[in-house]
Design a protein around this motif. Structure first.
Motif, short mmCIF file in Angstrom:
data_model
loop_
_atom_site.label_atom_id
_atom_site.label_comp_id
_atom_site.label_asym_id
_atom_site.label_seq_id
_atom_site.Cartn_x
_atom_site.Cartn_y
_atom_site.Cartn_z
N PRO A 15 0.78 15.09 -41.58
CA PRO A 15 0.21 16.34 -41.07
C PRO A 15 -1.23 16.17 -40.54
O PRO A 15 -1.59 16.74 -39.51
N GLY A 16 -2.02 15.37 -41.23
CA GLY A 16 -3.39 15.11 -40.76
C GLY A 16 -3.41 14.33 -39.46
O GLY A 16 -4.24 14.59 -38.58
N LEU A 17 -2.49 13.38 -39.32
CA LEU A 17 -2.39 12.62 -38.08
C LEU A 17 -1.96 13.52 -36.92
O LEU A 17 -2.47 13.40 -35.81
N GLU A 18 -1.05 14.43 -37.20
CA GLU A 18 -0.63 15.36 -36.16
C GLU A 18 -1.79 16.24 -35.71
O GLU A 18 -1.96 16.51 -34.52
N THR A 19 -2.62 16.67 -36.65
CA THR A 19 -3.81 17.45 -36.30
C THR A 19 -4.73 16.65 -35.38
O THR A 19 -5.23 17.17 -34.37
N ILE A 20 -4.95 15.39 -35.71
CA ILE A 20 -5.79 14.52 -34.87
C ILE A 20 -5.17 14.40 -33.48
O ILE A 20 -5.86 14.51 -32.47
N GLU A 21 -3.86 14.18 -33.43
CA GLU A 21 -3.15 14.09 -32.14
C GLU A 21 -3.38 15.34 -31.31
O GLU A 21 -3.68 15.26 -30.12
N GLN A 22 -3.22 16.51 -31.93
CA GLN A 22 -3.37 17.78 -31.21
C GLN A 22 -4.79 17.93 -30.64
O GLN A 22 -4.95 18.46 -29.54
N GLU A 23 -5.78 17.50 -31.39
CA GLU A 23 -7.17 17.67 -30.95
C GLU A 23 -7.62 16.61 -29.96
O GLU A 23 -8.56 16.84 -29.21
N CYS A 24 -6.95 15.46 -29.95
CA CYS A 24 -7.44 14.34 -29.14
C CYS A 24 -6.67 14.09 -27.85
O CYS A 24 -7.21 13.46 -26.94
N PHE A 25 -5.42 14.52 -27.77
CA PHE A 25 -4.59 14.12 -26.64
C PHE A 25 -3.93 15.31 -25.95
O PHE A 25 -3.50 16.25 -26.60
#
Length: 157
Positions: A15-25
């Motif tokens: 879930p934390g990785l998905e949040t990073i993905e959403q904010e970065c890409f």
């Protein structure tokens, strides 16, 4: 920066990785893709940067024979320019080289000069271009390769 921990990702980090993905890409990887890579893909290794319980960045690589294909390097925008990307890349290169990887490759947006500069400090060199690689805007990807160990970069770089 407070207490930064660099560690191998686990399924509970998805879930934390998905949040990073959403904010970065612009075209983020899905939770399902991340979960599959971490839980089931024996070729994949993910390393996270954890700042006091908050995931602030990660790097993923697929190890195929003696090559490492870095598929993503991401740091939350508010933590950029704090050497988190450098630490993650350095950790990943050290770990994969110890496991027998002798070269690394990645694709980076032609417009992402900051990332290209970071990779260049680790000895990555442009070796080609993929025209229209990025689906969101048709931007080209620059293919970069790093061979061997050109005097490993440290966290201080």
């Amino acid at each position: 920066m407070s207490e930064l921990t660099i560690r191998k990702a686990t399924v509970s980090d998805v879930p934390g990785l998905e949040t990073i993905e959403q904010e970065c890409f612009e075209t983020p990887w899905s939770e399902e893709s991340l979960r599959h890579d971490i839980a089931e893909n024996k070729l994949a290794t993910y390393i996270v940067a954890d700042l006091e319980g908050e995931l602030i960045g990660y790097i993923g690589v697929w190890s195929i024979a003696d090559e490492g294909h870095i598929n993503n390097v991401a740091v939350l925008p508010k933590y950029r320019r704090m050497h988190v990307g450098t630490i993650l890349l350095n950790t990943m290169i050290n770990a994969t080289e110890e496991a027998g990887i002798v070269s690394h490759t990645l694709e980076v947006r032609a417009s992402n000069e900051a990332a290209q500069s970071l990779y260049g400090r680790f000895g990555f060199k442009e070796s080609g271009r993929r025209k229209g690689y990025y689906e969101d805007n048709g931007e080209d990807a620059i293919i970069m390769w790093r061979m061997g160990d050109p005097d490993k970069i440290t966290e201080e770089s």
